[in-house]
Design an enzyme around this catalytic site. Structure first.
Site, PDB file in Angstrom:
ATOM      1  N   SER A 137      35.864   4.037  13.018  1.00 16.85           N
ATOM      2  CA  SER A 137      35.392   5.334  13.494  1.00 16.85           C
ATOM      3  C   SER A 137      34.211   5.231  14.453  1.00 16.85           C
ATOM      4  CB  SER A 137      35.011   6.222  12.312  1.00 16.85           C
ATOM      5  OG  SER A 137      36.118   6.433  11.479  1.00 16.85           O
ATOM      6  N   HIS A 140      28.811   7.045  12.967  1.00 15.03           N
ATOM      7  CA  HIS A 140      29.406   7.989  13.909  1.00 15.03           C
ATOM      8  C   HIS A 140      28.435   8.311  15.035  1.00 15.03           C
ATOM      9  CE1 HIS A 140      32.778   9.916  11.257  1.00 15.03           C
ATOM     10  NE2 HIS A 140      32.816   8.592  11.275  1.00 15.03           N
TER      11      HIS A 140
END
Length: 347
Positions: free
Chosen positions: A250, A308
Site C-alpha cells: 500500500s 500510507h
C-alpha cells in the site's frame, strides 16, 4: 488533462499488533489465529500489549530507540539510490540494444529475402511468448509485480516457512532484521482480500503512471516508495513508542496514486462499489492524505496510516522534484557509465 475514467478501490497496509490469545495445543494454529486477529485489530494504542508465544517461532519485540532508525535511514537512501542508478542503466542498455539492432539491419531488398530465409527455420513462438508480446507496456511491469506478490502470498501458507516470513517479510522496528524487511514487506500480503485490493488499485493507476514516467522510472519510483513508506512507518512507531508489524504494497501504491493525482488532477475517479459518484483526482488525494494524517494523529490502528502518508508524500515529491532534478539529470551518470562500459568492451 486526462479525461478517461479510472476505477479505484480502498487499499490498505495492515499494521499488525499482537492480540492476547488463548492457549492452544497446536502452535501453528496459534500463529494463524495470531495473524488473522492482528490484521483486524482496532484496539487503542494506549492499551498494553503482551508478547505471545507462537510455538516454534516468535515475533520479536522490545524497546524502541531513536538510535535504531539510523541504519534503516541509510538503507532507505541506499535502496532509493540503487534503484535510480539501476533503472537508469536498464534504460540505457535498452536504448543501446535498440540502436545496435537498427544499425545491423540490412537494406530493403536484402531484408525481405532475409526474413523469408529466417521464417523457414524459425519455430513458431509458444503461447506464453505470444501472450507476453501482446501485453501493453504497463502490463509488462504489472504482471511481474503481481506474480512476485502471489508467490510471497503462497509462501505464507507453508508452515515451515512462516518463521522466515515473520522475520523477513514483516516490517518491524523492534526486529533484529530491520533493513531487508523494509523492501520485502512491500511484496508481502497475508490476507487474500488485502492482496486483491492492492493489486486492483495498482493495475488501475499503472497505465497513467507508466505512460508518463516510462517503465524504468516507474520501477525506480515504486521500489523507492516501498522502502520510504516502510521508514515512515518505522519513524512513527519509534516516536510514538507503539511497536507493531506492517506488510503490504500500500505504501508504494500510494506513491503511484498520488503521482497520478498530481499529474492529472482533473481525472475523474470513482469507487468500485459506487460507480455513479465521481470526483476529481486532485481532491481525492487531499482527502486520502487527510484521513491518513488523522489516523497518525489519533493513533488509529486498522491501517498503517504512517506508511500510507509516507508513500503519498513520496509520490508528490517525485512528481515535483525527483523526476526532474534527479532522474532528469541522469545523463551525467550515464556518460560516465558509457565510458566505463566502452573501456571494458574494448579490452
Amino acid at each position: 488533462m486526462l479525461s478517461r475514467h479510472i476505477w479505484c478501490a480502498v487499499e490498505l497496509t495492515h499494521n499488525c499488533h499482537r492480540p492476547l490469545l488463548k492457549q492452544t495445543s497446536n502452535p501453528f494454529l496459534s500463529a494463524r489465529i495470531q495473524f488473522r486477529n492482528a490484521f483486524h485489530n482496532r484496539r487503542s494504542a494506549r492499551r498494553p500489549r503482551v508478547e505471545e508465544d507462537l510455538g516454534p517461532f516468535h515475533i520479536e519485540s522490545g524497546p524502541l530507540d531513536s538510535k535504531s532508525l539510523f541504519r534503516p535511514l541509510l538503507f532507505t537512501v541506499g535502496v532509493s539510490t540503487a534503484s535510480v542508478v539501476g533503472c537508469a542503466i536498464w534504460e540505457y542498455e535498452k536504448l543501446r540494444s535498440h540502436a545496435a539492432s537498427v544499425f545491423r539491419r540490412p537494406g530493403n531488398w536484402l531484408s525481405v529475402h532475409q526474413k523469408k530465409i529466417i521464417s523457414q527455420f524459425k519455430s513458431e513462438p509458444g503461447p506464453i511468448s505470444k501472450w507476453w508480446s501482446s501485453l501493453k507496456e504497463n502490463e509488462k511491469v504489472f504482471y511481474p509485480i503481481f506474480a512476485l506478490n502471489c508467490l510471497v502470498f503462497a509462501a505464507w501458507r507453508v508452515r515451515s516457512l512462516q518463521p522466515v516470513m515473520v522475520k523477513y517479510f514483516c516490517s518491524n522496528p523492534a526486529s533484529s532484521a530491520k533493513c531487508l524487511p523494509m523492501v520485502l514487506s512491500t511484496f508481502s500480503h497475508y490476507s487474500p482480500l488485502h492482496l486483491a485490493a492492492n493489486m486492483y488499485v495498482l493495475y488501475s493507476f499503472m497505465p497513467a503512471a507508466v505512460a508518463t514516467l516510462g517503465k524504468e522510472q516507474f520501477v525506480s519510483m515504486y521500489l523507492s516508495a516501498g522502502v520510504a513508506s516502510s521508514f515512515a512507518s518505522f519513524l512513527y512507531k519509534v516516536v510514538s513508542k507503539q511497536p507493531g508489524h506492517s506488510l503490504g504494497a500500500s505504501g508504494a501504491i500510494m506513491a503511484v496514486l498520488s503521482y497520478v493525482c498530481v499529474q492529472y488532477p482533473d481525472t475523474k475517479l470513482s469507487i468500485i462499489f459506487l460507480p455513479m459518484y465521481t470526483f476529481a483526482a486532485g481532491s481525492a488525494i487531499k482527502v486520502i492524505m487527510g484521513v491518513d494524517l488523522a489516523g497518525v494523529l489519533f493513533g488509529w490502528k486498522f491501517f498503517d496510516h504512517a506508511a500510507h502518508l509516507g508513500g503519498a508524500a513520496f509520490g508528490i515529491v517525485w512528481s515535483y522534484w525527483t523526476s526532474q532534478e534527479i532522474w532528469g539529470n541522469r545523463d551525467k551518470f550515464l556518460q560516465y557509465y558509457h565510458t566505463i562500459r566502452t573501456n571494458d568492451t574494448s579490452r
